[in-house]
Design an enzyme around this catalytic site. Structure first.
Site, PDB file in Angstrom:
ATOM      1  N   TYR A 154      -3.502  -6.710  -9.416  1.00 40.23           N
ATOM      2  CA  TYR A 154      -2.326  -7.165  -8.668  1.00 40.23           C
ATOM      3  C   TYR A 154      -2.070  -6.246  -7.481  1.00 40.23           C
ATOM      4  O   TYR A 154      -1.856  -6.714  -6.355  1.00 40.23           O
ATOM      5  CB  TYR A 154      -1.110  -7.224  -9.581  1.00 40.23           C
ATOM      6  CG  TYR A 154       0.044  -7.997  -8.989  1.00 40.23           C
ATOM      7  CD1 TYR A 154      -0.027  -9.394  -8.866  1.00 40.23           C
ATOM      8  CD2 TYR A 154       1.188  -7.354  -8.536  1.00 40.23           C
ATOM      9  CE1 TYR A 154       1.024 -10.115  -8.311  1.00 40.23           C
ATOM     10  CE2 TYR A 154       2.235  -8.071  -7.991  1.00 40.23           C
ATOM     11  CZ  TYR A 154       2.150  -9.445  -7.876  1.00 40.23           C
ATOM     12  OH  TYR A 154       3.187 -10.160  -7.320  1.00 40.23           O
ATOM     13  N   LYS A 213      -2.553  -7.529  -3.577  1.00 38.86           N
ATOM     14  CA  LYS A 213      -1.423  -7.567  -2.660  1.00 38.86           C
ATOM     15  C   LYS A 213      -1.617  -6.588  -1.498  1.00 38.86           C
ATOM     16  O   LYS A 213      -1.173  -6.866  -0.369  1.00 38.86           O
ATOM     17  CB  LYS A 213      -0.120  -7.263  -3.410  1.00 38.86           C
ATOM     18  CG  LYS A 213       0.287  -8.362  -4.384  1.00 38.86           C
ATOM     19  CD  LYS A 213       0.499  -9.702  -3.694  1.00 38.86           C
ATOM     20  CE  LYS A 213       1.086 -10.735  -4.651  1.00 38.86           C
ATOM     21  NZ  LYS A 213       1.352 -12.043  -3.992  1.00 38.86           N
TER      22      LYS A 213
END
Length: 224
Positions: A146, A150
């Site tokens: 994650y 991102k």
């Protein structure tokens, strides 16, 4: 003046509330999602369901449909679809990391590239990112896929902002906050409606002059 707003991952959570907000403003909302439901069908002007944003063959078909459906250009594209899992040193999944890179970073770039022919001077792209993609802000580790995906999305958005500026298209990376959605087991600090209101406010403030920034939905500038 009515805007044409396209939102990916619009069938629940933040995407659904963004659709609700823009529809209440009187804008034309196109919802793109993997699975439709009654809520988004009642809200959006167009729902294009059955779309996986990682499926490169589907996106040109969606653009072709919108060429016929929309009256005017896409004014706001919100890349909201996302995937969240937690990899740790003790529980690593390289496949999970790959999937998050595909959904959270590569897909928003591909969606934006496919939609560029529908945009014009004054159009805006909002990438729904996360402060977990901030390298400077990482003090707790974990969440390898994650965080990396991102961070990649932030880098992609910054490059898009530079490369699309001559065409008059502005790009923002927006962290919604810790939101009470299914993605985090509904344990967040703010509601999806509050997050959507903050995101929309940041999009309203987005110009070519501040294009490329990384903001919290509350307006705070975030470190890279």
């Amino acid at each position: 003046m009515m805007a044409n707003v396209v939102i990916t991952g619009a069938n629940r959570g933040i995407g659904l509330e963004l659709a609700r907000l823009y529809e209440a403003r009187g804008d034309s909302v196109t919802a793109i999602c993997r699975e439709g439901n009654e809520e988004i069908e009642d809200i959006a002007d167009q729902v294009i369901a059955g779309i996986d944003v990682t499926d490169e063959e589907n996106l040109p078909k969606v653009v072709g449909m919108l060429h016929k459906l929309l009256d005017g250009p896409v004014d706001i594209l919100i890349n909201n679809a996302g995937l969240f899992t937690n990899e740790t040193v003790a529980n690593m999944s390289l496949e999970g990391i790959r999937q998050q890179m595909e959904v959270n970073a590569i897909a928003p770039l591909n969606v934006t590239m496919n939609f560029l022919p529908l945009m014009t001077e004054g159009s805006k792209v909002a990438n729904i990112t996360s402060r977990m993609g901030s390298i400077a802000d990482n003090t707790s580790g974990g969440y390898f896929g994650y965080r990396a995906s991102k961070a990649a999305l932030n880098a992609i958005g910054k490059s898009l902002a530079i490369d699309l500026k001559p065409a008059g298209v502005a790009v923002a990376q927006i962290h919604p906050g810790y939101v009470q959605t299914r993605m985090v087991g509904f344990t967040g600090d703010i509601t999806p409606a509050d997050a959507a209101a903050g995101i929309a406010a940041r999009i309203d403030e987005l110009t070519l002059e501040n294009s490329g920034g990384f903001w919290h939905s509350n307006g705070q500038a975030l470190p890279w």
